[in-house]
Design a protein around this motif. Structure first.
Motif, PDB file in Angstrom:
ATOM      1  N   LEU A 200      -8.132  71.291  -2.110  1.00 43.90           N
ATOM      2  CA  LEU A 200      -8.218  71.864  -0.763  1.00 43.90           C
ATOM      3  C   LEU A 200      -7.557  70.854   0.186  1.00 43.90           C
ATOM      4  N   VAL A 201      -6.573  71.297   0.968  1.00 42.74           N
ATOM      5  CA  VAL A 201      -5.794  70.365   1.797  1.00 42.74           C
ATOM      6  C   VAL A 201      -5.977  70.692   3.274  1.00 42.74           C
ATOM      7  N   PRO A 202      -6.514  69.744   4.077  1.00 42.69           N
ATOM      8  CA  PRO A 202      -6.677  69.994   5.510  1.00 42.69           C
ATOM      9  C   PRO A 202      -5.364  69.723   6.246  1.00 42.69           C
ATOM     10  N   VAL A 203      -4.994  70.591   7.174  1.00 39.19           N
ATOM     11  CA  VAL A 203      -3.731  70.411   7.900  1.00 39.19           C
ATOM     12  C   VAL A 203      -3.980  70.444   9.402  1.00 39.19           C
ATOM     13  N   ASN A 204      -3.373  69.483  10.094  1.00 36.17           N
ATOM     14  CA  ASN A 204      -3.396  69.426  11.558  1.00 36.17           C
ATOM     15  C   ASN A 204      -2.374  70.436  12.087  1.00 36.17           C
ATOM     16  N   HIS A 205      -2.822  71.363  12.915  1.00 34.38           N
ATOM     17  CA  HIS A 205      -1.972  72.450  13.413  1.00 34.38           C
ATOM     18  C   HIS A 205      -0.734  71.922  14.152  1.00 34.38           C
ATOM     19  N   LEU A 206      -0.891  70.822  14.885  1.00 34.06           N
ATOM     20  CA  LEU A 206       0.224  70.270  15.675  1.00 34.06           C
ATOM     21  C   LEU A 206       1.262  69.643  14.759  1.00 34.06           C
ATOM     22  N   GLU A 207       0.772  68.914  13.780  1.00 35.93           N
ATOM     23  CA  GLU A 207       1.626  68.297  12.776  1.00 35.93           C
ATOM     24  C   GLU A 207       2.444  69.393  12.081  1.00 35.93           C
ATOM     25  N   ALA A 208       1.793  70.511  11.821  1.00 41.49           N
ATOM     26  CA  ALA A 208       2.464  71.621  11.139  1.00 41.49           C
ATOM     27  C   ALA A 208       3.551  72.232  12.012  1.00 41.49           C
ATOM     28  N   HIS A 209       3.292  72.376  13.338  1.00 45.38           N
ATOM     29  CA  HIS A 209       4.325  72.921  14.233  1.00 45.38           C
ATOM     30  C   HIS A 209       5.590  72.062  14.154  1.00 45.38           C
ATOM     31  N   VAL A 210       5.439  70.740  14.217  1.00 49.80           N
ATOM     32  CA  VAL A 210       6.605  69.843  14.136  1.00 49.80           C
ATOM     33  C   VAL A 210       7.295  70.030  12.789  1.00 49.80           C
ATOM     34  N   GLY A 211       6.488  70.113  11.729  1.00 48.59           N
ATOM     35  CA  GLY A 211       7.026  70.240  10.367  1.00 48.59           C
ATOM     36  C   GLY A 211       7.768  71.544  10.126  1.00 48.59           C
ATOM     37  N   ALA A 212       7.612  72.532  11.016  1.00 50.46           N
ATOM     38  CA  ALA A 212       8.333  73.805  10.852  1.00 50.46           C
ATOM     39  C   ALA A 212       9.836  73.576  10.825  1.00 50.46           C
TER      40      ALA A 212
ATOM     41  N   LEU B  26      12.957  71.198  18.497  1.00 48.64           N
ATOM     42  CA  LEU B  26      11.906  71.887  19.247  1.00 48.64           C
ATOM     43  C   LEU B  26      10.843  72.326  18.251  1.00 48.64           C
ATOM     44  N   ALA B  27       9.629  72.533  18.728  1.00 42.13           N
ATOM     45  CA  ALA B  27       8.574  73.085  17.880  1.00 42.13           C
ATOM     46  C   ALA B  27       7.543  73.791  18.755  1.00 42.13           C
ATOM     47  N   GLY B  28       6.778  74.721  18.156  1.00 40.70           N
ATOM     48  CA  GLY B  28       5.730  75.439  18.890  1.00 40.70           C
ATOM     49  C   GLY B  28       6.230  76.771  19.429  1.00 40.70           C
ATOM     50  N   GLY B  29       5.295  77.592  19.876  1.00 44.68           N
ATOM     51  CA  GLY B  29       5.619  78.955  20.302  1.00 44.68           C
ATOM     52  C   GLY B  29       6.709  79.045  21.363  1.00 44.68           C
ATOM     53  N   VAL B  30       6.719  78.107  22.315  1.00 47.66           N
ATOM     54  CA  VAL B  30       7.699  78.169  23.403  1.00 47.66           C
ATOM     55  C   VAL B  30       9.120  77.864  22.874  1.00 47.66           C
ATOM     56  N   ALA B  31       9.195  77.259  21.681  1.00 40.83           N
ATOM     57  CA  ALA B  31      10.510  76.994  21.075  1.00 40.83           C
ATOM     58  C   ALA B  31      11.229  78.296  20.741  1.00 40.83           C
ATOM     59  N   ALA B  32      10.503  79.430  20.805  1.00 36.12           N
ATOM     60  CA  ALA B  32      11.150  80.723  20.576  1.00 36.12           C
ATOM     61  C   ALA B  32      11.935  81.168  21.812  1.00 36.12           C
TER      62      ALA B  32
ATOM     63  N   GLN C 238      29.977  60.676  24.046  1.00 37.09           N
ATOM     64  CA  GLN C 238      29.455  59.884  22.917  1.00 37.09           C
ATOM     65  C   GLN C 238      29.046  60.849  21.803  1.00 37.09           C
ATOM     66  N   PRO C 239      28.938  60.356  20.563  1.00 35.39           N
ATOM     67  CA  PRO C 239      28.462  61.243  19.497  1.00 35.39           C
ATOM     68  C   PRO C 239      27.042  61.728  19.820  1.00 35.39           C
ATOM     69  N   ALA C 240      26.885  63.034  19.953  1.00 36.44           N
ATOM     70  CA  ALA C 240      25.590  63.591  20.368  1.00 36.44           C
ATOM     71  C   ALA C 240      24.717  63.868  19.150  1.00 36.44           C
ATOM     72  N   PRO C 241      23.393  63.788  19.311  1.00 40.79           N
ATOM     73  CA  PRO C 241      22.510  64.134  18.200  1.00 40.79           C
ATOM     74  C   PRO C 241      22.613  65.612  17.856  1.00 40.79           C
ATOM     75  N   ARG C 242      22.243  65.943  16.642  1.00 37.36           N
ATOM     76  CA  ARG C 242      22.238  67.345  16.251  1.00 37.36           C
ATOM     77  C   ARG C 242      20.972  67.997  16.805  1.00 37.36           C
ATOM     78  N   VAL C 243      21.129  69.180  17.384  1.00 32.16           N
ATOM     79  CA  VAL C 243      19.975  69.896  17.921  1.00 32.16           C
ATOM     80  C   VAL C 243      19.559  70.937  16.902  1.00 32.16           C
ATOM     81  N   ARG C 244      18.284  70.952  16.521  1.00 34.12           N
ATOM     82  CA  ARG C 244      17.847  71.993  15.584  1.00 34.12           C
ATOM     83  C   ARG C 244      16.513  72.598  15.989  1.00 34.12           C
ATOM     84  N   PHE C 245      16.384  73.858  15.648  1.00 36.59           N
ATOM     85  CA  PHE C 245      15.172  74.612  16.003  1.00 36.59           C
ATOM     86  C   PHE C 245      14.584  75.200  14.730  1.00 36.59           C
ATOM     87  N   PRO C 246      13.263  75.396  14.693  1.00 36.63           N
ATOM     88  CA  PRO C 246      12.714  76.146  13.559  1.00 36.63           C
ATOM     89  C   PRO C 246      13.221  77.592  13.630  1.00 36.63           C
TER      90      PRO C 246
END
Ligand code: KG4
Ligand code: ZN
Length: 372
Positions: free
Chosen positions: A106-118, A291-297, A316-324
């Motif tokens: 059984l694995v407990p998951v932090n909801h916020l950690e999961a949003h970032v991990g999306a 981005l992460a979380g509902g507003v990232a939609a 300058q070389p810009a970072p890559r932007v990515r969204f779930p």
């Protein structure tokens, strides 16, 4: 390794099977929007009862969609916080019973950690592409607005957070004030498409050089614009015990410029979020901005973030932007099953005494690599 994820922290009942922390084999969500719409927002007791009736069929559907039966599951993951207590209890109890019955961890998951991990999730068969580090992640949901620096695998630092309302909460309250209904984010985005974002000059809380945010002043400014148009709302009849108040939609005099106000309000939120995120990306030499979380939609937020990053890195070389993917922005269980893989890698597993924590803070640790 295939993990069954279960998510019931708010008003979505969700289950999903994810392999190796990355590949999503199924993603089933029973939305309670219709249940809460009449009340103008989530009613915690109704949400918990909604989860009780939906959870078993949702899990069955997630297993069927993944093409496996119970014996094909290697671990059972569940959100144990943060969220609504009654809602969390349903998921945690079901997950315990399920893990016990099939004799798996059984694995407990932090909801916020999961949003970032999306941001790590991929459709089945796609190539895994872990974000290059250091990365900046803006987590924007109904309850949270957090700017996070991920400087090496497994190490997450909180740079800033909201001092009052969360970004999603601001969208929801703004939509309520404008009579646009629930959930507010998509409603404001839709109304804004018909309006002008420069029609109203609404305040931005820059808070100097700080990485924190504040949206309560913006909400008050919107209220001031709406006030002259508000008409008295019919008084609701007293309720019998056990009944929940119906939401009385606000009534307005003719001429309320709802689309222009929605567009100007959305612009004020999006501008502050993206400019501050881009500034943090420069300060920390980010190679990825996420981005992460509902507003990232929110589409204007996604678009503007790319523009502000380009502006801030000018030449300058810009970072890559990515969204779930859109489906993994708002609450879902794929993000729970995905994050659980990394929780297991850290050797964390719950006992049968696992409790919920409605106020569980962000304590994000996700390993960089994914394995089958
Ligand atoms: O992550 P989430 O599903 O639940 C929480 O963990 O809070 O986020 C829900 C929030 C709500 O406030 C909702 O209005 C907002 O995300 N949201 C949006 C959009 N879709 C959902 N906000 C702005 N634009 C959207 N398209
Ligand atoms: Zn959420």
């Amino acid at each position: 390794m295939k993990i069954l994820g279960i998510e019931t922290s708010c008003d979505e009942t969700a289950a999903s099977v994810v392999q190796g922390g990355v590949w999503v084999h199924s993603n089933v969500i029973a939305s309670q929007i219709a249940l809460h719409q009449a009340h103008g927002g989530v009613v915690p007791e109704l949400a918990a009862r909604g989860h009780i009736t939906a959870i078993a069929p949702v899990i069955e559907a997630a297993l069927a969609e993944a093409g496996i039966d119970r014996t094909g599951i290697d671990a059972v993951a569940v959100t144990n916080g943060p969220g609504l207590a009654g809602s969390l209890l349903v998921g945690v109890n079901v997950a315990k019973a399920f893990a016990y019955a099939i004799d798996r961890p059984l694995v407990p998951v932090n909801h916020l950690e999961a949003h970032v991990g999306a941001n790590w999730l991929r459709e089945r068969g796609e190539k895994a592409e872990p974000p290059a580090l250091p990365a900046i992640c803006l987590l924007v949901s109904g309850g949270h607005t957090e700017l996070i620096l991920i400087d090496r695998p497994g190490r997450f630092r909180l740079l800033g957070r909201t001092l009052d309302d969360a970004a999603g909460e601001a969208f929801d309250k703004g939509a309520r004030l404008l009579g646009l209904g629930y959930p507010g984010g998509p409603a404001i985005q839709r109304a804004a498409e018909q309006g002008s974002s420069t029609a109203f000059e609404l305040p931005r809380a820059w808070l100097g050089e700080s990485d924190d945010f504040s949206f309560s002043g913006l909400k008050t400014a919107l209220l001031r614009q709406v006030e002259p148009y508000r008409l008295p709302v019919e008084k609701a009849a007293p309720l019998a015990p056990g009944l929940f108040a119906e939401h009385r939609a606000p009534r307005f005099a003719d001429g309320l410029p709802a689309a222009d106000l929605a567009a100007s309000f959305q612009e004020a939120i999006v501008e502050v979020l993206t400019v501050k995120t881009a500034r943090a990306a420069v300060a920390h030499n980010a190679r990825t901005v996420m981005l992460a979380g509902g507003v990232a939609a929110n589409r204007p937020l996604r678009q503007r973030l790319g523009e502000e990053i380009d502006r801030a890195f000018a030449g300058q070389p810009a970072p890559r932007v990515r969204f779930p993917l859109f489906a993994f922005c708002t609450d879902n269980a794929a993000m729970i099953a995905g994050a659980a893989y990394h929780v297991l890698l850290r050797g964390e597993q719950a006992g049968w005494d696992l409790d919920i924590n409605p106020r569980l803070p962000l304590r994000v640790v996700i390993a960089d690599s994914a394995h089958e």
